[in-house]
Motif scaffolding. Structure first.
Motif, short mmCIF file in Angstrom:
data_model
loop_
_atom_site.label_atom_id
_atom_site.label_comp_id
_atom_site.label_asym_id
_atom_site.label_seq_id
_atom_site.Cartn_x
_atom_site.Cartn_y
_atom_site.Cartn_z
N PHE A 187 0.86 -1.19 0.00
CA PHE A 187 0.00 0.00 0.00
C PHE A 187 0.89 1.23 0.00
O PHE A 187 1.77 1.38 0.86
N ILE A 189 1.18 5.19 0.47
CA ILE A 189 0.53 6.36 1.09
C ILE A 189 1.53 7.49 1.01
O ILE A 189 2.51 7.54 1.77
N CYS A 196 2.14 -5.49 3.21
CA CYS A 196 1.18 -6.18 4.06
C CYS A 196 0.90 -7.58 3.52
O CYS A 196 1.06 -7.84 2.32
N ILE A 231 -5.76 7.90 5.65
CA ILE A 231 -5.02 7.06 6.59
C ILE A 231 -3.54 7.35 6.39
O ILE A 231 -3.05 7.46 5.26
N MET A 236 -1.48 2.82 8.75
CA MET A 236 -1.56 1.59 7.95
C MET A 236 -0.65 0.52 8.52
O MET A 236 -0.98 -0.68 8.49
N ASP A 240 -1.75 -3.16 9.65
CA ASP A 240 -1.07 -4.40 9.21
C ASP A 240 -0.70 -5.25 10.42
O ASP A 240 -0.89 -6.48 10.41
#
Length: 925
Positions: A187, A189, A196, A231, A236, A240
């Motif tokens: 992911f 960000i 993850c 988020i 995050m 996870d």
């Protein structure tokens, strides 16, 4: 509830009628004798000084037939589902509050707490119990030191009582287009990349499962951008970690809030629940709760919302002075209230309304809470109370049209007492005749109660008013306004002795502050300053912050001014005065002397303890407990402090713990009070008859220790009582005679009992006559003497008892059982007796009085009527028990069942009542 609601008409006329110049003259010590003024100025001065305010409109649930309501509640409790029980106990609490039965109120409230079916009800009723027990935190601390926890004061394990509810708990891994699902997902960000476990993340929620394993393009992607989903990278990473461990440890509160919003957005139920519980564990103050409640309501966090609610409720009443808290309660919509308090909205706003009324009945907050109470009312009885209370508040705020609408709504729902509000409003609008006719209509259509005649008396003058007030006293002698009005009227006619006799009637059995204040004003007008200071010091003992003249002048200020006109007593003078008053059973006078002694350098712990004994005798348990706590606070030694702690525990029902405190004190130092407490607690806690010898030994040890004659007389009296129970009459007589030698007047009653047991009824009668002649408060002496004379003298004595103290129930029971007829039925009932003034209980002070009752059809209704007369104003188990037995005897099964159920509401564990109820219930049609 601590707030009473005076009528608007009363407030307006009182403010204008009270001549400030009159009591300012008192302030300057210049109030002249009545006789020295001209008749007009004298009359004006006296009128302003002794003005009697109209009776308050009580914001309580006051059903016309409380017995029927209690019976209905008990019947429903026998068959209702568990989730309805706490609401029924709350209604029972409201009934007992309207009757002024403090102990029964608390028991009902505790039952509501014990039977609560939801965590929210547990929170509300636990907080309510704590609120009702303000000032009793010391008791919880003492119990904790004894290893015993007062549960209602402890926090509720909200998290444990609100389990996680998941709609879907697992998701299966699937393949797309024959390709193997990737093991990890990254992911992005911003510039951060968080690696993850794809399957762990997909198991958090259906949206993630669909995105990562379903038909979306992301299922084939290893790298997914989440930058636009509010988020952070650290958030995050925490998610996870949670997907792998199921834990959110070491996550900051701000990050938890961020994760909570994300979890709600993506329907991650387990993650949201974990955030909910973690945030709930962080609520430790009102500020925390204010800040987090907004998130709890927005994000549907039940555990967090309940934890914040617990923080608010545990901080009552102070939290209602915080506008932030008030705004939360005022503006929560229906969905938010469901999150915050579940199905307990009515109970919550019932509590909040009461607290708000006690703080300020005219505030916007109070009105708003009561409006919400009306909204949440689910049945007629709840609506009756809500409409009536809001009507009282609107009347105080002079919102007359709205008040009228609310009182009408309450009346139409069945709350007849709300007619009082309508009548006052009619009077305010100038419709005095309408108010009179409204009350007359109620009186003529239902079985009248004392308050109806009291209220109607306000709307006419002269003899008619006097007649209505006499009728009010006949029906309900506990109403104070009729006595006060009659006394003030007599005083204005310069009939001083009759005025004092009238106000003394009510003060003989009910130590009402407003009555003491009126008598104080009488004494001021008469310039009897010694009597005046006695009353004002009694007032300050009962209520240290009491204010006179409708709150405009502090009672302490009046005391300071009056003291200038009385002789100063030395410490020795005070002890002599206390000894005289104690010996003459002048409890109010004794309170006054002790109040004055507390200003000296005397040992305050001992004096506060004596004060508590007097207050218990005067049936003022809250003031007595306050004095006991002050005694502990001012104890001069550890062993003395332990004794007072023992009495505190004993008087709150913790006998074994009180006994332990006495033993701890004796280990430090052998003292009169420690042995006395141990003897008392042991006699009360032990069911073994052989413990009498131990009690005797303890009292003998007490008498060997230094003490004053007041307490030694008490110990001798108690020792005599134990000897009587052991049939050692000669030793008992010696104890009572020695007690009388040091002027322990109440020992006459014990000596009379010895004479009676020796079959010398005449000597017993004469002994009680001596007590009657010496004691200022002698209703109980007349009652006891009635057992030592023939039928006609017995009836005369018991009539005197009812005149002196209408709250004593034995005379009503005797008269009901003693009505002659010819059917040959016997009634047996129990008359419980304790030696007057004794702190020494024992199981043998209960006598069986067997009265031959030869009932016939002409007398049965008369007997039931005699009991009903007292039941109308006093919820007494024995009266209800006897009336139920009469109903059963004449075949009135429904009447008997009603009284049985009402009696079991008063005492659910009374064995004889349970047996009668079972027997009658088996015959119910």
């Amino acid at each position: 509830m601590r707030t009473f609601f005076p009528s608007e008409s009363c407030k307006e006329t009182q403010l204008s009628a009270l001549n400030p110049q009159s009591w300012l003259q008192v302030e300057r010590g210049k109030l002249s004798k009545i006789a020295s003024h001209s008749s007009s100025s004298s009359s004006s001065s006296i009128e302003s000084l002794i003005k009697v305010p109209e009776p308050p409109i009580l914001p309580f649930f006051k059903p016309v037939d409380y017995v029927e309501v209690l019976a209905q509640i008990h019947e429903e409790l026998e068959s209702c589902p568990p989730q309805d029980r706490s609401k029924l106990y709350l209604l029972q609490f409201q009934v007992f509050r309207g009757l002024g039965e403090g102990k029964l109120m608390r028991r009902s409230l505790r039952s509501a707490w014990q039977k609560a079916s939801t965590v929210h009800e547990k929170l509300v009723f636990g907080a309510w119990l704590k609120y009702e027990k303000q000032g009793e935190e010391l008791i919880a601390d003492l119990l904790a030191n004894c290893g015993k926890c007062a549960q209602e004061f402890g926090p509720v394990d909200i998290s444990g009582q609100l389990p996680l509810q998941l709609s879907v708990s697992s998701y299966e891994t699937v393949s797309m287009n024959g390709n193997q699902i990737l093991k990890n997902v990254i992911f992005r960000i911003g510039d951060d990349k968080i690696v993850c476990d794809r399957q762990k993340i997909s198991s958090l929620a259906a949206p993630f499962h669909a995105m990562l394993n379903g038909c979306f393009s992301e299922s084939l992607c290893e790298d997914i951008d989440l930058s636009e989903n509010n988020i952070s990278a650290s958030g995050m990473r925490a998610i996870d970690e949670f997907s792998k461990t199921g834990s959110l440890s070491e996550v900051s509160p701000n990050l938890l809030l961020e994760i909570l919003v994300f979890a709600n957005k993506f329907c991650c139920e387990r993650l949201r629940d974990a955030c909910d519980r973690k945030l709930a564990s962080l609520v430790s103050s009102r500020d925390d709760a204010v800040e987090l409640m907004e998130y709890a309501l927005e994000e549907n966090c039940r555990v967090l919302a309940a934890s914040c609610l617990q923080a608010f409720l545990n901080d009552l009443p102070d939290c209602l002075n915080d506008n932030r808290v008030v705004e939360i309660f005022r503006h929560a919509d229906r969905q938010q209230r469901l999150i915050m308090v579940g199905p307990a909205s009515y109970s919550l706003y019932c509590l909040l309304s009461e607290v708000a009324m006690n703080l300020d009945p005219q505030s916007d907050t109070t009105a708003c809470f009561l409006e919400q109470l009306v909204e949440f009312a689910e049945n007629d009885q709840q609506r009756q109370l809500a409409f009536h209370q809001l009507g009282c508040v609107r009347l105080l705020r002079r919102e007359y049209e709205e008040a009228e609408r609310l009182f009408e709504a309450s009346l139409n729902a069945g709350h007849i007492y709300s007619v009082v509000g309508l009548a006052r409003l009619g009077y305010i609008k100038g419709h005095k005749l309408w108010s009179y006719e409204k009350l007359s209509s109620v009186i003529s259509t239902i079985s009248p109660l004392g308050w109806m005649y009291q209220e109607r008396s306000l709307y006419h003058e002269g003899d008619q008013r006097w007649e209505d007030l006499e009728k009010a006293t006949e029906l309900d002698p506990t109403l104070t306004y009729p006595y006060m009005y009659r006394a003030a009227s007599l005083m204005l006619k310069e009939n001083v002795q009759a005025a004092l006799a009238e106000i003394n009637r009510v003060l003989g059995f009910k130590l009402a502050l407003e009555c003491l204040e009126l008598r104080f004003c009488f004494y001021l007008a008469l310039e009897d300053y010694q009597s005046a200071i006695c009353d004002v010091q009694a007032i300050l003992t009962l209520s240290p912050d009491y204010r006179m003249f409708e709150g405009r002048v502090a009672a302490s200020q009046f005391r300071t001014l009056v003291r200038e006109h009385v002789e100063n007593w030395t410490t020795a003078d005070c002890w002599l005065q206390l000894y005289d008053r104690w010996s003459s059973v002048d409890d109010i006078g004794s309170l006054s002397v002790i109040y004055q002694m507390l200003e000296s350098d005397a040992a305050k712990g001992v004096l506060y303890f004596r004060q508590s004994l007097l207050l218990l005798r005067l049936n003022c348990p809250e003031a007595a407990m306050r004095s006991l706590q002050l005694a502990r606070q001012h104890a001069s030694s550890e062993h003395e402090r332990l004794v007072y702690e023992g009495w505190i525990l004993y008087d709150t029902g913790h006998c074994e713990e009180g006994l332990q405190k006495a033993e701890d004190s004796i280990k430090i130092k052998r003292s009169f009070e420690a042995f006395f407490l141990k003897a008392y607690a042991l006699a009360d806690s032990s069911q073994d008859p052989s413990c009498s010898s131990t009690v005797v030994s303890l009292l003998e040890d007490a008498l060997k220790c230094p003490s004053d004659r007041l307490r030694k007389g008490q110990a001798l009296n108690n020792l005599g009582s134990v000897y009587v129970d052991c049939q050692r009459l000669d030793l008992a007589a010696d104890c009572y005679i020695n007690a009388l030698k040091i002027r322990h007047t109440r020992a006459h009653q014990g000596l009379a009992r010895v004479h009676f047991l020796r079959n010398d009824k005449t000597a017993a009668y004469d002994e009680m006559t001596k007590l009657i002649e010496k004691a200022r408060n002698n209703a109980s002496a007349y009652e006891k003497r009635s057992e030592y004379c023939d039928r006609e003298l017995t009836k005369a004595d018991l009539e005197m008892v009812t005149r002196l103290d209408p709250l004593r129930v034995y005379p009503y029971r005797y008269r009901a059982a003693g009505i002659p007829g010819n059917s040959g039925w016997w009634v047996v009932f129990v008359s419980t007796r304790l030696i007057i003034g004794s702190k020494m209980p024992n199981p043998n002070t209960t006598h069986l009085l067997i009265v031959s009752v030869l009932m016939d059809s002409r007398k049965e209704k008369e007997a039931i009527g005699e009991l009903s007369r007292a039941i109308a104003f006093k919820a007494d188990l024995h009266l209800l028990h006897l009336r139920a037995a009469f109903h059963e005897h004449i075949g009135d099964v429904l009447g008997a069942l009603r009284d049985c159920r009402a009696a079991l509401s008063v005492d659910p564990n009374h064995q004889e009542m349970l047996e009668l109820h079972s027997r009658v219930n088996s015959h119910e049609p």
